[in-house]
Design a protein around this motif. Structure first.
Motif, PDB file in Angstrom:
ATOM      1  N   LEU A  17      -3.612  12.051  -0.697  1.00  0.00           N
ATOM      2  CA  LEU A  17      -2.928  12.398  -1.941  1.00  0.00           C
ATOM      3  C   LEU A  17      -1.655  11.572  -2.100  1.00  0.00           C
ATOM      4  O   LEU A  17      -1.372  11.025  -3.178  1.00  0.00           O
ATOM      5  CB  LEU A  17      -2.602  13.888  -1.953  1.00  0.00           C
ATOM      6  N   ILE A  18      -0.878  11.472  -1.026  1.00  0.00           N
ATOM      7  CA  ILE A  18       0.362  10.679  -1.058  1.00  0.00           C
ATOM      8  C   ILE A  18       0.059   9.232  -1.425  1.00  0.00           C
ATOM      9  O   ILE A  18       0.730   8.627  -2.276  1.00  0.00           O
ATOM     10  CB  ILE A  18       1.089  10.767   0.296  1.00  0.00           C
ATOM     11  N   VAL A  19      -0.954   8.677  -0.798  1.00  0.00           N
ATOM     12  CA  VAL A  19      -1.288   7.270  -1.032  1.00  0.00           C
ATOM     13  C   VAL A  19      -1.743   7.053  -2.476  1.00  0.00           C
ATOM     14  O   VAL A  19      -1.380   6.061  -3.111  1.00  0.00           O
ATOM     15  CB  VAL A  19      -2.352   6.805  -0.024  1.00  0.00           C
ATOM     16  N   ARG A  20      -2.520   7.985  -3.021  1.00  0.00           N
ATOM     17  CA  ARG A  20      -2.951   7.847  -4.415  1.00  0.00           C
ATOM     18  C   ARG A  20      -1.755   7.883  -5.368  1.00  0.00           C
ATOM     19  O   ARG A  20      -1.698   7.137  -6.354  1.00  0.00           O
ATOM     20  CB  ARG A  20      -3.941   8.951  -4.773  1.00  0.00           C
ATOM     21  N   LEU A  21      -0.793   8.738  -5.068  1.00  0.00           N
ATOM     22  CA  LEU A  21       0.407   8.792  -5.899  1.00  0.00           C
ATOM     23  C   LEU A  21       1.206   7.497  -5.795  1.00  0.00           C
ATOM     24  O   LEU A  21       1.740   7.005  -6.786  1.00  0.00           O
ATOM     25  CB  LEU A  21       1.274   9.984  -5.486  1.00  0.00           C
ATOM     26  N   LEU A  22       1.285   6.942  -4.604  1.00  0.00           N
ATOM     27  CA  LEU A  22       1.989   5.670  -4.434  1.00  0.00           C
ATOM     28  C   LEU A  22       1.274   4.554  -5.185  1.00  0.00           C
ATOM     29  O   LEU A  22       1.922   3.690  -5.798  1.00  0.00           O
ATOM     30  CB  LEU A  22       2.105   5.321  -2.944  1.00  0.00           C
ATOM     31  N   GLU A  23      -0.044   4.552  -5.161  1.00  0.00           N
ATOM     32  CA  GLU A  23      -0.805   3.552  -5.921  1.00  0.00           C
ATOM     33  C   GLU A  23      -0.489   3.663  -7.413  1.00  0.00           C
ATOM     34  O   GLU A  23      -0.288   2.647  -8.095  1.00  0.00           O
ATOM     35  CB  GLU A  23      -2.304   3.746  -5.701  1.00  0.00           C
ATOM     36  N   SER A  24      -0.442   4.881  -7.922  1.00  0.00           N
ATOM     37  CA  SER A  24      -0.180   5.068  -9.351  1.00  0.00           C
ATOM     38  C   SER A  24       1.244   4.678  -9.724  1.00  0.00           C
ATOM     39  O   SER A  24       1.535   4.420 -10.901  1.00  0.00           O
ATOM     40  CB  SER A  24      -0.441   6.522  -9.749  1.00  0.00           C
ATOM     41  N   ALA A  25       2.138   4.602  -8.727  1.00  0.00           N
ATOM     42  CA  ALA A  25       3.516   4.175  -8.963  1.00  0.00           C
ATOM     43  C   ALA A  25       3.694   2.677  -8.708  1.00  0.00           C
ATOM     44  O   ALA A  25       4.825   2.184  -8.607  1.00  0.00           O
ATOM     45  CB  ALA A  25       4.471   4.968  -8.076  1.00  0.00           C
ATOM     46  N   ASN A  26       2.571   1.956  -8.589  1.00  0.00           N
ATOM     47  CA  ASN A  26       2.566   0.494  -8.419  1.00  0.00           C
ATOM     48  C   ASN A  26       3.141   0.030  -7.085  1.00  0.00           C
ATOM     49  O   ASN A  26       3.654  -1.092  -6.977  1.00  0.00           O
ATOM     50  CB  ASN A  26       3.295  -0.195  -9.580  1.00  0.00           C
ATOM     51  N   VAL A  27       3.055   0.879  -6.068  1.00  0.00           N
ATOM     52  CA  VAL A  27       3.472   0.481  -4.723  1.00  0.00           C
ATOM     53  C   VAL A  27       2.398  -0.427  -4.130  1.00  0.00           C
ATOM     54  O   VAL A  27       1.198  -0.116  -4.195  1.00  0.00           O
ATOM     55  CB  VAL A  27       3.688   1.716  -3.832  1.00  0.00           C
ATOM     56  N   ARG A  28       2.813  -1.543  -3.550  1.00  0.00           N
ATOM     57  CA  ARG A  28       1.855  -2.507  -2.988  1.00  0.00           C
ATOM     58  C   ARG A  28       1.896  -2.578  -1.465  1.00  0.00           C
ATOM     59  O   ARG A  28       0.934  -3.018  -0.840  1.00  0.00           O
ATOM     60  CB  ARG A  28       2.127  -3.899  -3.572  1.00  0.00           C
ATOM     61  N   TRP A  29       3.029  -2.195  -0.877  1.00  0.00           N
ATOM     62  CA  TRP A  29       3.164  -2.285   0.572  1.00  0.00           C
ATOM     63  C   TRP A  29       3.871  -1.049   1.114  1.00  0.00           C
ATOM     64  O   TRP A  29       4.720  -0.457   0.433  1.00  0.00           O
ATOM     65  CB  TRP A  29       3.991  -3.504   0.992  1.00  0.00           C
ATOM     66  N   VAL A  30       3.556  -0.697   2.345  1.00  0.00           N
ATOM     67  CA  VAL A  30       4.320   0.291   3.100  1.00  0.00           C
ATOM     68  C   VAL A  30       4.681  -0.368   4.425  1.00  0.00           C
ATOM     69  O   VAL A  30       3.808  -0.877   5.134  1.00  0.00           O
ATOM     70  CB  VAL A  30       3.508   1.581   3.345  1.00  0.00           C
ATOM     71  N   PHE A  31       5.958  -0.375   4.761  1.00  0.00           N
ATOM     72  CA  PHE A  31       6.454  -1.058   5.951  1.00  0.00           C
ATOM     73  C   PHE A  31       6.757  -0.038   7.051  1.00  0.00           C
ATOM     74  O   PHE A  31       7.331   1.021   6.769  1.00  0.00           O
ATOM     75  CB  PHE A  31       7.731  -1.845   5.616  1.00  0.00           C
ATOM     76  N   GLY A  32       6.385  -0.366   8.293  1.00  0.00           N
ATOM     77  CA  GLY A  32       6.688   0.586   9.347  1.00  0.00           C
ATOM     78  C   GLY A  32       6.112   0.216  10.698  1.00  0.00           C
ATOM     79  O   GLY A  32       5.575  -0.883  10.901  1.00  0.00           O
TER      80      GLY A  32
END
Length: 411
Positions: free
Chosen positions: A6-21
């Motif tokens: 669910l979190i990842v789908r929301l990030l996709e809809s917010a145009n997030v392209r990368w997660v760093f960590g």
């Protein structure tokens, strides 16, 4: 679908392209959800680098950069990078993965209070709970992007990450709007310009988020005004312009200060005192502060206008002001620039920093990006490196932490 999905789908809809960590046990459910999405998980050397890279992405794209850490020491490492987003005004979502909910109040290996840790360096901090993940993430995205932008912390317990998602993944853009005070600004500024003999324009960090640079340049040319910038303001107005007069508080700062001391009115557009307090350089001059938030006033700055406003509307209105005569002379400004450039390059038989910068400037394309770390060299770069393009100089000034340069370049 679990809550990590669910979190990842929301990030996709917010145009997030990368997660760093950096991966670890509690982070793995989120990484697995990312693997099955369009978002790339980027492994970093440390959580600190992840925070710096997220801050850089947020600054460059104006969409939230995202970083993630594990519990305890991973979270403390992340704070250094998140602090950069806090003081340098970049939208960031910082996830800390945590122990299961039932253990959150216990004294166990690695666990500390993540929300207490992040509270001083974020706009908000949320502890994600099953059934309210979508709601919290919606709020976090809106808060991070609203003026002034900044980081938001989200704490994700391991059991919540793996629990079945019971909400629909929905995202609505909720950026808050700022008041249009352009009429008031124009009235105040017109009166101030008529009283002034040498008005000076100063831009800074908040101007980097303004989309009306062409209108401010129109105002500057119409009124025949010199302008200086802070480090974060470089390139948003062209530094090759004949009205450019330098960078405040950097190499040869006494030369710039001597020039600025001739002014009797400061028109600060998108100036954020995080880079340099007004008290350090304005003296008794009246100050018109046009920005997305009012400046802190300790009582010693002579503000004639100091309110939060929509800067683009304000600048567009300023551009419509008729020309008002002043005492600046084009030849005096030209002489200042020539003298300033000469002072930045003292005679030396050795290969000096100013030689390196001149060679790099010649070799790098006009819109090439220079990323650099914190140290004495930042002063020379800020003053000597010239650019006419926005967001082509990546540095931290508000936070000023070493270790920023390489992660910013990678991002």
């Amino acid at each position: 679908m679990n809550n990590s999905d669910l979190i990842v789908r929301l990030l996709e809809s917010a145009n997030v392209r990368w997660v760093f960590g950096v991966p670890s046990g509690p982070v793995l459910p989120l990484i697995e959800s990312l693997r099955l999405s369009s978002i790339e998980f980027v492994l970093t050397a440390s959580e600190t680098s992840a925070g710096f890279m997220a801050s850089t992405v947020g600054y460059l794209t104006e969409n939230p950069g995202v970083c993630v850490s594990t519990v305890g020491p991973g979270a403390t490492n992340l704070t250094t990078g998140v602090g950069c987003a806090w003081l340098d005004r970049a939208p960031v979502l910082a996830f800390t993965c945590n122990v299961p909910t039932a253990w959150l109040e216990r004294r166990i290996q690695m666990r500390i209070d993540h929300q207490a840790l992040f509270k001083p360096i974020t706009k908000a901090t949320f502890s994600l709970r099953d059934g309210r993940v979508n709601e919290a993430l919606e709020q976090a995205l809106a808060i991070a992007a609203s003026e002034p932008p900044g980081p938001v912390h989200l704490d994700l317990p391991e059991d919540v990450a793996q629990a079945n998602g019971v909400e629909a993944a929905t995202h609505r853009s909720q950026r808050s709007s700022l008041p249009d005070r352009s009429g008031d600004i124009v009235e105040t500024l017109s009166a101030a310009l008529k009283k002034s003999r040498r008005p000076l324009v100063v831009t800074g960090l908040s101007f980097s988020r303004c989309k009306a640079a062409d209108k401010l340049l129109q105002f500057i040319e119409q009124q025949r005004l010199p302008f200086v910038t802070t480090l974060h303001g470089k390139g948003f107005l062209p530094e090759s312009h004949s009205n450019w007069a330098g960078v405040i508080g950097r190499a040869r700062r006494t030369d710039i200060k001597a020039f600025m001391d001739q002014a009797d009115l400061i028109i600060a557009v998108g100036y954020d005192p995080i880079e340099m307090n007004y008290e350090e350089w304005t003296g008794e001059n009246p100050v018109v502060h046009v920005s997305t938030e009012a400046a802190d006033n300790g009582g010693s700055v002579a503000f004639v206008w100091n309110h939060a406003c929509d800067v683009e509307m304000a600048v567009e209105a300023m551009a419509g002001l008729p020309a008002i005569a002043n005492a600046w002379a084009a030849q005096d400004l030209q002489n200042h620039r020539v003298s300033f450039d000469r002072a930045l390059r003292p005679d030396s038989s050795k290969f000096a920093a100013h030689h390196v910068l001149d060679i790099l400037r010649r070799k790098l394309a006009p819109d090439g990006i220079l990323a650099y770390d914190v140290g004495a060299h930042t002063h020379q770069i800020a003053s000597q490196w010239r650019t006419d393009y926005p967001k082509t100089l990546l540095a931290t000034n508000g936070w000023s932490s070493m270790g920023y340069g390489m992660p910013a370049a990678y991002a």
